[in-house]
Design a protein around this motif. Structure first.
Motif, short mmCIF file in Angstrom:
data_model
loop_
_atom_site.label_atom_id
_atom_site.label_comp_id
_atom_site.label_asym_id
_atom_site.label_seq_id
_atom_site.Cartn_x
_atom_site.Cartn_y
_atom_site.Cartn_z
N GLU A 147 79.70 10.17 54.29
CA GLU A 147 78.49 11.82 54.45
C GLU A 147 77.12 11.75 54.50
OE1 GLU A 147 80.92 15.15 51.67
OE2 GLU A 147 79.41 13.55 50.83
N PHE A 148 76.32 11.70 55.69
CA PHE A 148 74.95 10.90 55.65
C PHE A 148 74.04 12.39 56.00
CE2 PHE A 148 76.57 11.02 59.57
CZ PHE A 148 75.86 11.44 60.61
N SER A 149 72.44 12.20 55.82
CA SER A 149 71.17 13.26 56.17
C SER A 149 70.62 12.56 56.65
CB SER A 149 71.46 14.14 54.92
OG SER A 149 71.29 13.59 53.99
N VAL A 193 73.09 16.79 51.09
CA VAL A 193 74.49 15.81 51.30
C VAL A 193 75.77 16.40 49.64
CG1 VAL A 193 73.39 14.05 50.07
CG2 VAL A 193 74.90 13.83 52.02
N SER A 194 74.88 16.96 48.50
CA SER A 194 75.44 16.02 47.54
C SER A 194 76.67 17.86 47.95
CB SER A 194 74.63 15.89 46.23
OG SER A 194 74.03 14.82 45.93
N HIS A 234 79.36 17.06 49.88
CA HIS A 234 80.36 15.28 49.22
C HIS A 234 81.37 15.89 48.38
CE1 HIS A 234 81.81 12.11 47.76
NE2 HIS A 234 81.54 12.38 46.13
N THR A 290 78.29 8.70 50.72
CA THR A 290 76.97 9.19 51.28
C THR A 290 75.83 8.01 51.00
OG1 THR A 290 76.40 9.50 48.69
CG2 THR A 290 77.68 11.36 49.28
N ASP A 291 75.03 8.82 52.15
CA ASP A 291 74.11 7.90 52.62
C ASP A 291 72.71 9.37 52.93
OD1 ASP A 291 72.58 6.34 54.17
OD2 ASP A 291 73.74 5.92 55.71
N HIS A 292 72.09 9.23 52.32
CA HIS A 292 70.66 9.87 52.29
C HIS A 292 70.02 9.12 52.64
CE1 HIS A 292 67.96 12.50 52.28
NE2 HIS A 292 67.31 11.99 51.24
N SER A 308 78.52 16.53 57.82
CA SER A 308 79.68 16.70 56.37
C SER A 308 80.39 15.56 56.08
CB SER A 308 80.75 17.62 57.03
OG SER A 308 81.37 17.47 57.79
#
Length: 244
Positions: free
Chosen positions: A194-196, A204-205, A208, A226-228, A242
């Protein structure tokens, strides 16, 4: 390019595949009637021709004035280190990674290309798909994973991108293995990303936990990374995904 020395094709379909296969088999081709009356080659197809020009040598690429006819006499894929390629704003980087993977395996020297612009969009496979799925599938064909790398330096979303990806492809010293891959088997685990870019990390959390709640109803072994990305590595626009 002589008429009798090249294979003559027509239309714009399978443009990438035609160029890649012509290169790997050293077969000259001439493609005519490419969107006649509709502008001929699209910008991303011209960008693909420039990419072939960067990784090859002793080749000839001839495009007519209207862009409706391309003559291609393939040369030798030389590979090279520290190459750079601007993929443009019309297609994602994934559109160009696919031919680079195939050509790089048979190049004279290892291939290292830094590609820029759009890393994730809805038209082409994302760079995450190549990094987490495609590269690992290649080992079934006898491709060593040593020296194979796809590193996401920064992400870029449409329309202007701003992402950067580093692709390294080693050379193979033998032929590829034939694979009979018919039975896909059962799903034992789920992995995803999941990235933003340039939005609040809380968004993004929330995505997740929502995705985990959905997948855990079917299987317990679920790991979603997750990749923010902030401004320095988030490209030129807002984007939320998503799952990839």
């Amino acid at each position: 390019m002589g008429r009798n020395n090249s294979r003559r094709l027509s239309g714009s379909q399978d443009f990438r595949q035609r160029l890649v296969l012509a290169t790997l088999t050293s077969t000259p081709i001439t493609i005519k009637d490419i969107r006649a009356g509709e502008g001929g080659l699209r910008p991303h197809e011209m960008t693909l021709l420039r990419l072939l020009n960067n990784v090859s040598d002793e080749h000839v690429i001839d495009v007519n004035d209207t862009g409706t006819k391309v003559g291609y006499n393939p040369g030798v894929v030389v590979g090279g280190k520290d190459l750079e390629h601007d993929c443009g704003e019309h297609r994602g980087i994934g559109y160009f990674i696919e031919p680079l993977l195939l050509l790089g395996l048979f190049a004279r020297s290892p291939l290292s290309v830094e590609s820029a612009r759009i890393t994730n969009d809805t038209k082409d496979p994302s760079v995450d798909t190549f990094r987490m799925v495609t590269l690992h599938m290649l080992k079934h064909f006898g491709v060593p994973l040593e020296g194979m790398e796809l590193k996401i330096e920064s992400r870029g979303a449409p329309p202007h991108g701003g992402g950067e990806v580093l692709l390294r492809v080693p050379n193979i010293n033998s032929t590829l293995n034939a694979v009979n891959w018919v039975d896909e088997g059962m799903v034992k685990r789920i992995r995803g990303v999941e990235f933003s870019t340039i939005v609040s990390p809380r968004i993004v959390s929330r995505i997740h936990y929502a995705a985990r709640g959905l997948f855990n109803k079917f299987i317990l072994d679920v790991h979603i990374f997750t990749d923010h990305r902030v401004v320095s590595s988030g490209g030129c626009g807002l984007y939320i995904s998503s799952l990839k």
